[in-house]
Design an enzyme around this catalytic site. Structure first.
Site, PDB file in Angstrom:
ATOM      1  N   ARG A  80       0.789  -1.232   0.000  1.00  0.00           N
ATOM      2  CA  ARG A  80       0.000   0.000   0.000  1.00  0.00           C
ATOM      3  C   ARG A  80       0.824   1.288   0.000  1.00  0.00           C
ATOM      4  O   ARG A  80       0.411   2.271  -0.610  1.00  0.00           O
ATOM      5  CB  ARG A  80      -0.928   0.047   1.227  1.00  0.00           C
ATOM      6  CG  ARG A  80      -2.032  -0.976   1.224  1.00  0.00           C
ATOM      7  CD  ARG A  80      -2.907  -0.848   2.481  1.00  0.00           C
ATOM      8  NE  ARG A  80      -3.638   0.395   2.518  1.00  0.00           N
ATOM      9  CZ  ARG A  80      -4.828   0.593   1.938  1.00  0.00           C
ATOM     10  NH1 ARG A  80      -5.396  -0.377   1.246  1.00  0.00           N
ATOM     11  NH2 ARG A  80      -5.441   1.749   2.037  1.00  0.00           N
ATOM     12  N   TYR A  81       1.945   1.317   0.670  1.00  0.00           N
ATOM     13  CA  TYR A  81       2.532   2.603   1.013  1.00  0.00           C
ATOM     14  C   TYR A  81       3.833   2.951   0.298  1.00  0.00           C
ATOM     15  O   TYR A  81       3.983   4.065  -0.206  1.00  0.00           O
ATOM     16  CB  TYR A  81       2.754   2.684   2.533  1.00  0.00           C
ATOM     17  CG  TYR A  81       1.499   2.460   3.334  1.00  0.00           C
ATOM     18  CD1 TYR A  81       0.300   3.063   2.974  1.00  0.00           C
ATOM     19  CD2 TYR A  81       1.493   1.635   4.461  1.00  0.00           C
ATOM     20  CE1 TYR A  81      -0.863   2.858   3.699  1.00  0.00           C
ATOM     21  CE2 TYR A  81       0.343   1.428   5.200  1.00  0.00           C
ATOM     22  CZ  TYR A  81      -0.842   2.036   4.812  1.00  0.00           C
ATOM     23  OH  TYR A  81      -1.986   1.831   5.537  1.00  0.00           O
ATOM     24  N   SER A 117     -15.925   9.459   3.900  1.00  0.00           N
ATOM     25  CA  SER A 117     -16.484   8.659   4.979  1.00  0.00           C
ATOM     26  C   SER A 117     -17.516   7.711   4.400  1.00  0.00           C
ATOM     27  O   SER A 117     -18.284   8.085   3.502  1.00  0.00           O
ATOM     28  CB  SER A 117     -17.142   9.564   6.029  1.00  0.00           C
ATOM     29  OG  SER A 117     -17.926   8.806   6.943  1.00  0.00           O
ATOM     30  N   THR A 146      34.101 -15.192   5.976  1.00  0.00           N
ATOM     31  CA  THR A 146      33.064 -15.662   6.886  1.00  0.00           C
ATOM     32  C   THR A 146      31.728 -15.093   6.408  1.00  0.00           C
ATOM     33  O   THR A 146      31.685 -14.249   5.510  1.00  0.00           O
ATOM     34  CB  THR A 146      33.356 -15.223   8.333  1.00  0.00           C
ATOM     35  OG1 THR A 146      32.452 -15.887   9.220  1.00  0.00           O
ATOM     36  CG2 THR A 146      33.232 -13.718   8.503  1.00  0.00           C
ATOM     37  N   SER A 147      30.637 -15.544   6.998  1.00  0.00           N
ATOM     38  CA  SER A 147      29.308 -15.159   6.513  1.00  0.00           C
ATOM     39  C   SER A 147      29.126 -13.647   6.448  1.00  0.00           C
ATOM     40  O   SER A 147      28.498 -13.117   5.521  1.00  0.00           O
ATOM     41  CB  SER A 147      28.230 -15.764   7.410  1.00  0.00           C
ATOM     42  OG  SER A 147      28.279 -17.168   7.384  1.00  0.00           O
ATOM     43  N   HIS A 171       0.005  27.837  21.155  1.00  0.00           N
ATOM     44  CA  HIS A 171      -0.882  26.998  21.965  1.00  0.00           C
ATOM     45  C   HIS A 171      -2.189  26.684  21.215  1.00  0.00           C
ATOM     46  O   HIS A 171      -3.202  26.384  21.826  1.00  0.00           O
ATOM     47  CB  HIS A 171      -1.205  27.655  23.317  1.00  0.00           C
ATOM     48  CG  HIS A 171      -0.006  28.251  23.989  1.00  0.00           C
ATOM     49  ND1 HIS A 171       0.874  27.508  24.730  1.00  0.00           N
ATOM     50  CD2 HIS A 171       0.471  29.524  23.998  1.00  0.00           C
ATOM     51  CE1 HIS A 171       1.845  28.303  25.193  1.00  0.00           C
ATOM     52  NE2 HIS A 171       1.617  29.521  24.744  1.00  0.00           N
ATOM     53  N   ARG A 222      -2.265   9.683   7.453  1.00  0.00           N
ATOM     54  CA  ARG A 222      -1.350   8.587   7.111  1.00  0.00           C
ATOM     55  C   ARG A 222       0.100   8.995   7.375  1.00  0.00           C
ATOM     56  O   ARG A 222       0.908   8.182   7.841  1.00  0.00           O
ATOM     57  CB  ARG A 222      -1.529   8.183   5.650  1.00  0.00           C
ATOM     58  CG  ARG A 222      -0.652   7.005   5.240  1.00  0.00           C
ATOM     59  CD  ARG A 222      -0.879   6.596   3.795  1.00  0.00           C
ATOM     60  NE  ARG A 222      -2.212   6.047   3.586  1.00  0.00           N
ATOM     61  CZ  ARG A 222      -2.655   5.596   2.407  1.00  0.00           C
ATOM     62  NH1 ARG A 222      -1.877   5.670   1.342  1.00  0.00           N
ATOM     63  NH2 ARG A 222      -3.863   5.093   2.298  1.00  0.00           N
ATOM     64  N   SER A 254      20.477 -10.608  14.230  1.00  0.00           N
ATOM     65  CA  SER A 254      20.116 -10.985  12.863  1.00  0.00           C
ATOM     66  C   SER A 254      18.638 -10.807  12.560  1.00  0.00           C
ATOM     67  O   SER A 254      18.256 -10.088  11.630  1.00  0.00           O
ATOM     68  CB  SER A 254      20.520 -12.436  12.609  1.00  0.00           C
ATOM     69  OG  SER A 254      20.145 -12.845  11.323  1.00  0.00           O
TER      70      SER A 254
END
Length: 476
Positions: free
Chosen positions: A14-15, A283, A105-106, A153, A297, A328
């Site tokens: 969706r985003y 709505s 290594t990994s 305010h 959103r 990980s």
């Protein structure tokens, strides 16, 4: 195609943009692993190891031909994702099987890939930020002289202008751009460091030649456009990097939330509205509604993004000695999703800002309702200059102001303070109408906008001349 029987990540569906989703895809991740293995083999060959051109060519030919089903089967058997892909790559390029992952290594592939993706993702965020900054600057320029109520305010205060207010939103994004640019500039490569960061395996491969090990580090980094590597690490790059990167994204989320909140407040006042399509429904029950759903959103996704930094911060704080694997799983979620959220926020900026709708008549009506109160100091000074007693005039203004305010609170259609003052003989010598020009009360707002655009926005436009804001569509 969507699988409607399992959860789908709304950031993808969706985003966020397709470009950001593809950046964090399995295909991009594992093809980058293969490119890292090719770069390592090539650098090792150039520095004297017995690796043939044919082996490197065989690897290069299969960089993007990933058999994901085979890798899945290997991982089910081996319970190790990197070794699953080593075997899958070896099956695809059998001539090179013996030298794939040599000395590594990994984390050589996992961490260097993450750094490559982080840099590209930061670059995309930077480019979108520049577009959003430009769009807000265009809006600020257009409306720099339009008086509107200022609020403190969320109560009416001295006048500002619509354009001046937009510079506040834009300034936040400029601060975010500074942070994103800093993160890009300071990003380093892990390089080839070995199991605990000592480079012992590579030192063995090169028969104790430290200079060759250092050169191997530089060459592999350069192959991916990095001019700096971390001089010391454990098995991984410092997880502090993730925390710093996400902190920059969280800064963007803070700005987006503030912008979205302001839009929602102004939409309530009917002064400013986000885009609204001809067939859009506000709505399901109240057909007349025109809700600020994009601004909402913005706030919602920003809230999600702001929450991600806690995980990155805690991960950086809890690394054990040279390596632990509790980073990980959380990083697989927080890094991609944070960038997807940032991308979604900026897509919203580039949809909303170019389509912002200003209602000048409503803005002017609100100004007219409050301006008599704001003009009272000017009226007082004019009365004194006309020969009146300052203290007497002050008291009269106070009494009339309270009466006018009470009438408004009781439902009066307009603020009649000026009418009351015009009827008071003490103000007969004062040109009350002349005191009610709203532009008398906006101070240096237009000049501040001009200066802001010149000193803050124009340098960004010059640095990124091809990134002017263009409106983007969002999934509504």
């Amino acid at each position: 195609m969507m699988n409607h029987d399992t959860y789908e990540n709304p950031l993808i569906s969706r985003y966020a943009s397709r470009a950001m989703a593809e950046l964090w895809s399995s295909n991009r991740k594992f093809s980058t692993w293969r490119r890292l293995w090719v770069a390592l083999a090539r650098a090792e060959k150039e520095l004297g190891l017995e690796i043939s051109d044919a082996q490197i060519a065989a690897m290069e030919a299969k960089v993007d031909a990933i058999d994901f089903e085979a890798a899945r089967a290997y991982e089910k058997k081996l319970r190790h994702d990197v070794m699953a892909h080593v075997h899958t790559f070896g099956d695809a390029a059998p001539e090179a099987r013996a030298i794939i992952h040599l000395g590594a290594t990994s984390c050589y592939v996992t961490d260097n890939t993450d750094l490559i993706l982080l840099r590209e993702a930061l670059g995309r965020v930077r480019d979108q930020l520049v577009g959003a900054i430009d769009a807000l600057a265009v809006f600020a320029e257009r409306w720099k002289g339009e008086p509107c109520l200022g609020y403190t305010h969320f109560q009416p205060a001295q006048l500002v202008t619509i354009g001046k207010r937009a510079t506040l939103w834009c300034q936040d994004l400029l601060l975010d751009l500074d942070e994103i640019e800093r993160r890009i500039a300071e990003l380093r490569f892990l390089g080839v460091k070995g199991t605990t960061g000592t480079q012992a395996s590579f030192l063995d491969l090169f028969d104790g030649d430290h200079a060759k090990v250092e050169e191997l580090d530089r060459r592999v980094a350069a192959a991916f456009g990095f001019d700096r590597v971390f001089p010391v690490t454990g098995q991984t790059y410092p997880r502090k990097v993730d925390s710093l990167v996400l902190s920059a994204l969280v800064g963007l989320a803070e700005s987006a939330h503030r912008f979205g909140s302001d839009l929602r407040l102004l939409a309530h006042e009917r002064e400013l509205e986000e885009p609204f399509e001809a067939d859009q429904i506000g709505s399901s029950a109240m057909a007349y509604k025109r809700n600020p759903m994009r601004a909402e959103r913005l706030c919602s996704i920003a809230r999600f993004l702001m929450a991600q930094h806690a995980a990155a911060s805690q991960t950086a704080a809890t690394q054990w000695l040279e390596r632990t694997l509790d980073d990980s799983a959380v990083r697989r979620m927080t890094l991609p999703q944070s960038f997807l959220a940032a991308d979604a926020l900026l897509t919203l900026y580039l949809n909303v800002v170019p389509g912002l709708v200003v209602r000048p008549a409503v803005v002017a009506a609100h100004v007219e309702r409050e301006l008599p109160f704001m003009a009272t100091e000017a009226i007082l000074m004019a009365g004194v200059r006309a020969g009146g007693d300052r203290q007497d005039l002050h008291e009269r203004i106070r009494v009339h102001s309270l009466a006018a305010a009470d009438a408004v609170k009781q439902g009066a259609d307009r603020n009649d303070l000026i009418d009351r003052l015009q009827a008071d003989p003490a103000f007969a010598a004062v040109d009350l109408d002349a005191t009610l020009d709203p532009r008398r009360f906006i101070g240096r707002c237009p000049q501040q906008v001009d200066a802001f655009l010149d000193t803050e926005v124009e340098p960004v436009r010059r640095r990124y001349p091809n990134l002017r804001g263009q409106r983007q569509e969002v999934h509504v």
